[in-house]
Structures are given as C-alpha cells and as structure tokens.
Design an enzyme around this catalytic site. Structure first.
Site, PDB file in Angstrom:
ATOM      1  N   THR A  17       0.818  -1.212   0.000  1.00 38.16           N
ATOM      2  CA  THR A  17       0.000   0.000   0.000  1.00 38.16           C
ATOM      3  C   THR A  17       0.850   1.259   0.000  1.00 38.16           C
ATOM      4  O   THR A  17       2.044   1.225   0.287  1.00 38.16           O
ATOM      5  CB  THR A  17      -0.934   0.035   1.228  1.00 38.16           C
ATOM      6  OG1 THR A  17      -0.158   0.137   2.419  1.00 38.16           O
ATOM      7  CG2 THR A  17      -1.807  -1.209   1.282  1.00 38.16           C
ATOM      8  N   ASP A  18       0.185   2.368  -0.313  1.00 39.77           N
ATOM      9  CA  ASP A  18       0.852   3.667  -0.250  1.00 39.77           C
ATOM     10  C   ASP A  18       0.531   4.317   1.099  1.00 39.77           C
ATOM     11  O   ASP A  18      -0.055   3.685   1.981  1.00 39.77           O
ATOM     12  CB  ASP A  18       0.435   4.549  -1.436  1.00 39.77           C
ATOM     13  CG  ASP A  18      -1.059   4.818  -1.494  1.00 39.77           C
ATOM     14  OD1 ASP A  18      -1.755   4.661  -0.464  1.00 39.77           O
ATOM     15  OD2 ASP A  18      -1.543   5.198  -2.578  1.00 39.77           O
ATOM     16  N   GLN A  19       0.859   5.575   1.248  1.00 38.81           N
ATOM     17  CA  GLN A  19       0.670   6.272   2.518  1.00 38.81           C
ATOM     18  C   GLN A  19      -0.809   6.380   2.910  1.00 38.81           C
ATOM     19  O   GLN A  19      -1.133   6.524   4.071  1.00 38.81           O
ATOM     20  CB  GLN A  19       1.294   7.668   2.443  1.00 38.81           C
ATOM     21  CG  GLN A  19       1.363   8.381   3.764  1.00 38.81           C
ATOM     22  CD  GLN A  19       2.105   9.691   3.662  1.00 38.81           C
ATOM     23  OE1 GLN A  19       2.382  10.187   2.596  1.00 38.81           O
ATOM     24  NE2 GLN A  19       2.432  10.260   4.816  1.00 38.81           N
TER      25      GLN A  19
END
Length: 144
Positions: A17-19
């Site tokens: 996942t990203d932030q």
C-alpha cells in the site's frame, strides 16, 4: 460453456500500500501473476516444471481497469480464467474482488505467447499436448 474460474485469496499486506493505505496500482499486476500461477498449478504443473520442459509464457500485452481501491488488511480474491487459447497464444482474464462482499475492484487481461527458453515461438499443442489440452479444457469449461 463458460470457462473454469480459478480463485486464490490473499490479505493485503502493508508493504503493498501507499501512505493512504491504498494498494499501489502495480501490485494488481503482481496479483494477476499469482492468479495465473495458481491456475497452472491446478493442472498439477508448476511454472517451474513448465520451464523445465523448455516452455516459457512471455507477456506480450496487459490491460487493467481500476474500479475501486483495495486497502491494507482487506481480504481479496483473484479470479482467473483462460479467455482465449490457440496453439501459439494464450490470454488470461482476471477479476479482483474484496471479500466477503465480493465488491469488484479490478479487471484485466494478460496476453502471452508460447516460446522455447531462447524465446522462439512454439506450438504448445505439439510441444506439450497434455498441457495444451488442459488449458483448452479450462477455456471451454470442461474438466479433464
């Protein structure tokens, strides 16, 4: 008849996942690979064994359509089936859904050619007729 759909579930890992806790877009292509690997494994054959027989499936095209994002810790199911098959080419189609509600997240396709280990095209129907017959049966919705 409809093709046989192979399923494989996984839980979204933090590193995918990203932030914003949303799955980074390229990870879906990795999940497509998981789907087709598990589909081939269902034949009692691993990708490694196929390569040991001198057959490769290089990717020639890929398409992907994002509907909704998967997020960290979601359980998703990769649904894979043989969409098209010829003695020279193979197309897999994919759906990725969130469980348990089966919300459609992503659809896509990957196109492959059958080659030798030095990337020369081959006719799988002649080189590995049993493997070809199994893939063709998957496309037709038949069990061998």
């Amino acid at each position: 008849m409809s093709p046989i759909i192979h399923t494989h579930s996984l839980r979204v890992r933090y590193g995918e996942t990203d932030q914003m806790s949303v799955v980074y877009h390229t990870n879906y292509l990795n999940w497509f690979e998981v789907g087709r690997t598990e589909l081939i494994r269902a034949a009692g054959l691993s990708y490694r064994q196929l390569e040991e027989k001198g057959v490769l499936l290089p990717l020639t095209d890929a398409s992907i359509s994002y509907k909704k994002p998967a997020k960290y810790d979601d359980v998703v199911e990769i649904r894979t089936h043989v969409e098209l098959i010829s003695p020279l080419r193979l197309t897999f189609a994919y759906e990725i859904v969130r469980l348990p509600d089966e919300e459609l997240l992503v659809t896509g396709k990957t196109m492959h050619v059958f080659t030798t280990t030095d990337l020369r095209p081959i006719r799988l129907s002649k080189t590995e007729p049993e493997v070809y017959a199994w893939l063709e049966a998957q496309h037709k919705g038949e069990q061998l």
